[in-house]
Design a protein around this motif. Structure first.
Motif, PDB file in Angstrom:
ATOM      1  N   VAL A  93      -0.660   0.605  -9.923  1.00  0.00           N
ATOM      2  CA  VAL A  93      -0.285  -0.723 -10.403  1.00  0.00           C
ATOM      3  C   VAL A  93       0.470  -1.516  -9.342  1.00  0.00           C
ATOM      4  CG1 VAL A  93       1.137  -1.959 -12.104  1.00  0.00           C
ATOM      5  CG2 VAL A  93      -0.267  -0.016 -12.824  1.00  0.00           C
ATOM      6  N   ILE A  94       1.404  -0.852  -8.629  1.00  0.00           N
ATOM      7  CA  ILE A  94       2.243  -1.597  -7.690  1.00  0.00           C
ATOM      8  C   ILE A  94       2.265  -0.985  -6.295  1.00  0.00           C
ATOM      9  CG2 ILE A  94       3.738  -2.509  -9.487  1.00  0.00           C
ATOM     10  CD1 ILE A  94       5.779  -0.364  -8.797  1.00  0.00           C
ATOM     11  N   GLY A  95       1.560   0.123  -6.077  1.00  0.00           N
ATOM     12  CA  GLY A  95       1.576   0.773  -4.780  1.00  0.00           C
ATOM     13  C   GLY A  95       0.219   0.830  -4.128  1.00  0.00           C
ATOM     14  N   ASP A  96       0.021   1.889  -3.332  1.00  0.00           N
ATOM     15  CA  ASP A  96      -1.243   2.027  -2.595  1.00  0.00           C
ATOM     16  C   ASP A  96      -2.163   3.074  -3.209  1.00  0.00           C
ATOM     17  OD1 ASP A  96       0.055   4.355  -2.009  1.00  0.00           O
ATOM     18  OD2 ASP A  96       0.169   4.020   0.166  1.00  0.00           O
ATOM     19  N   SER A  97      -1.879   3.476  -4.443  1.00  0.00           N
ATOM     20  CA  SER A  97      -2.678   4.434  -5.227  1.00  0.00           C
ATOM     21  C   SER A  97      -2.514   5.879  -4.760  1.00  0.00           C
ATOM     22  CB  SER A  97      -4.177   4.064  -5.214  1.00  0.00           C
ATOM     23  OG  SER A  97      -4.376   2.803  -5.812  1.00  0.00           O
ATOM     24  N   ASP A  98      -1.607   6.141  -3.808  1.00  0.00           N
ATOM     25  CA  ASP A  98      -1.390   7.511  -3.333  1.00  0.00           C
ATOM     26  C   ASP A  98      -0.309   8.168  -4.190  1.00  0.00           C
ATOM     27  OD1 ASP A  98      -1.036   9.881  -2.040  1.00  0.00           O
ATOM     28  OD2 ASP A  98      -0.722   9.022  -0.051  1.00  0.00           O
ATOM     29  N   ARG A  99      -0.736   8.930  -5.183  1.00  0.00           N
ATOM     30  CA  ARG A  99       0.207   9.566  -6.109  1.00  0.00           C
ATOM     31  C   ARG A  99       1.073  10.609  -5.422  1.00  0.00           C
ATOM     32  NH1 ARG A  99      -3.345  10.667 -11.608  1.00  0.00           N
ATOM     33  NH2 ARG A  99      -4.033   8.511 -11.927  1.00  0.00           N
ATOM     34  N   ARG A 100       0.592  11.168  -4.329  1.00  0.00           N
ATOM     35  CA  ARG A 100       1.362  12.213  -3.645  1.00  0.00           C
ATOM     36  C   ARG A 100       2.697  11.685  -3.147  1.00  0.00           C
ATOM     37  NH1 ARG A 100      -3.109  13.722   0.658  1.00  0.00           N
ATOM     38  NH2 ARG A 100      -3.081  11.429   0.667  1.00  0.00           N
ATOM     39  N   LYS A 101       2.759  10.397  -2.858  1.00  0.00           N
ATOM     40  CA  LYS A 101       3.992   9.813  -2.341  1.00  0.00           C
ATOM     41  C   LYS A 101       5.119   9.822  -3.368  1.00  0.00           C
ATOM     42  CE  LYS A 101       1.835   6.796   1.103  1.00  0.00           C
ATOM     43  NZ  LYS A 101       1.577   5.388   1.511  1.00  0.00           N
ATOM     44  N   LEU A 102       4.786  10.020  -4.639  1.00  0.00           N
ATOM     45  CA  LEU A 102       5.817  10.057  -5.668  1.00  0.00           C
ATOM     46  C   LEU A 102       6.703  11.291  -5.538  1.00  0.00           C
ATOM     47  CD1 LEU A 102       3.839   8.771  -8.780  1.00  0.00           C
ATOM     48  CD2 LEU A 102       5.376   7.498  -7.273  1.00  0.00           C
ATOM     49  N   PHE A 103       6.289  12.263  -4.718  1.00  0.00           N
ATOM     50  CA  PHE A 103       7.135  13.419  -4.434  1.00  0.00           C
ATOM     51  C   PHE A 103       7.997  13.194  -3.192  1.00  0.00           C
ATOM     52  CE2 PHE A 103       3.709  15.812  -6.786  1.00  0.00           C
ATOM     53  CZ  PHE A 103       4.501  16.112  -7.882  1.00  0.00           C
ATOM     54  N   HIS A 104       7.806  12.067  -2.508  1.00  0.00           N
ATOM     55  CA  HIS A 104       8.657  11.713  -1.379  1.00  0.00           C
ATOM     56  C   HIS A 104       9.951  11.141  -1.940  1.00  0.00           C
ATOM     57  CE1 HIS A 104      10.165   8.967   1.801  1.00  0.00           C
ATOM     58  NE2 HIS A 104       9.800   9.968   2.589  1.00  0.00           N
TER      59      HIS A 104
END
Length: 210
Positions: free
Chosen positions: A141-152
């Motif tokens: 919705v608001i990012g670059d669609s890379d869900r892995r970054k949510l663990f950063h």
């Protein structure tokens, strides 16, 4: 593997993670809502800048208060985050992202305690990720669609703080309703009360009078 077997396996893993990580997390099951374009763009801009946190203080008193907060919170977090460098980086980032979003940093620490019990790689039964249990749909919705970054760490804290700020604004400043919306339980008292109670435990202790 059958669907039932996958469900049972996921439940077992969630139970194991809860036992290993301490108190079970209250998963941040934010609902995907129809957002106005202006709100969507504001959120996207809020999470875009990935530069390291650089605190800015309006005066020396503010800098000293920050240093006292950092030292006191570091002592309180020692058992949950034993490595001093990682703990310091986490607290510096939490303070920066909370302040950037107009939130009390100790509120954010209380929310993280309730959401993930300070587990960086926590994943809820509904798929919420990381310290602030951000739902993966936000990456699209608001990012670059890379869900892995949510663990950063910084990415997770920035998303979580920006989303909570948005909910507070949507609820005309009502933190109680905003917390319920953050958890997907708007109108029910359990989650807001848990976060508000945790917030009190993370507040900076008053200085002893002379």
């Amino acid at each position: 593997m059958t669907r039932l077997a996958r469900v049972l396996l996921a439940a077992a893993l969630a139970l194991i993670l809860g036992v290993v990580g301490g108190a079970p997390a209250h998963a941040g099951n934010q609902k995907e809502e129809a957002l106005a374009l202006s709100v969507r763009l504001a959120l996207a801009n809020a999470i875009k800048d990935a530069r390291p946190p650089q605190p800015v203080f309006r005066d020396e008193a503010a800098r000293q208060r920050y240093q006292r907060w950092l030292g006191e919170m570091s002592e309180r977090l020692r058992r949950k985050l034993p490595d001093q460098q990682s703990r310091t980086e986490f607290l510096e980032t939490a303070w920066y992202e909370a302040t950037r979003a107009g939130l009390d940093p100790s509120l954010v620490l209380g929310l993280i305690q309730v959401e993930s019990a300070y587990r960086k790689y926590a994943v809820s039964m509904v798929g919420a990720r990381g310290y602030m249990q951000v739902m993966p749909f936000w990456a699209k919705v608001i990012g670059d669609s890379d869900r892995r970054k949510l663990f950063h760490m910084q990415t997770n804290l920035r998303y979580g703080c920006a989303i909570l700020r948005m909910y507070i604004d949507m609820e005309a400043g009502s933190l109680y309703l905003a917390l319920g919306r953050y958890n997907g339980s708007r109108g029910r008292p359990e989650y807001p009360n848990a976060v508000l109670a945790a917030w009190k435990k993370w507040e900076l202790a008053p200085l002893a009078s002379g």
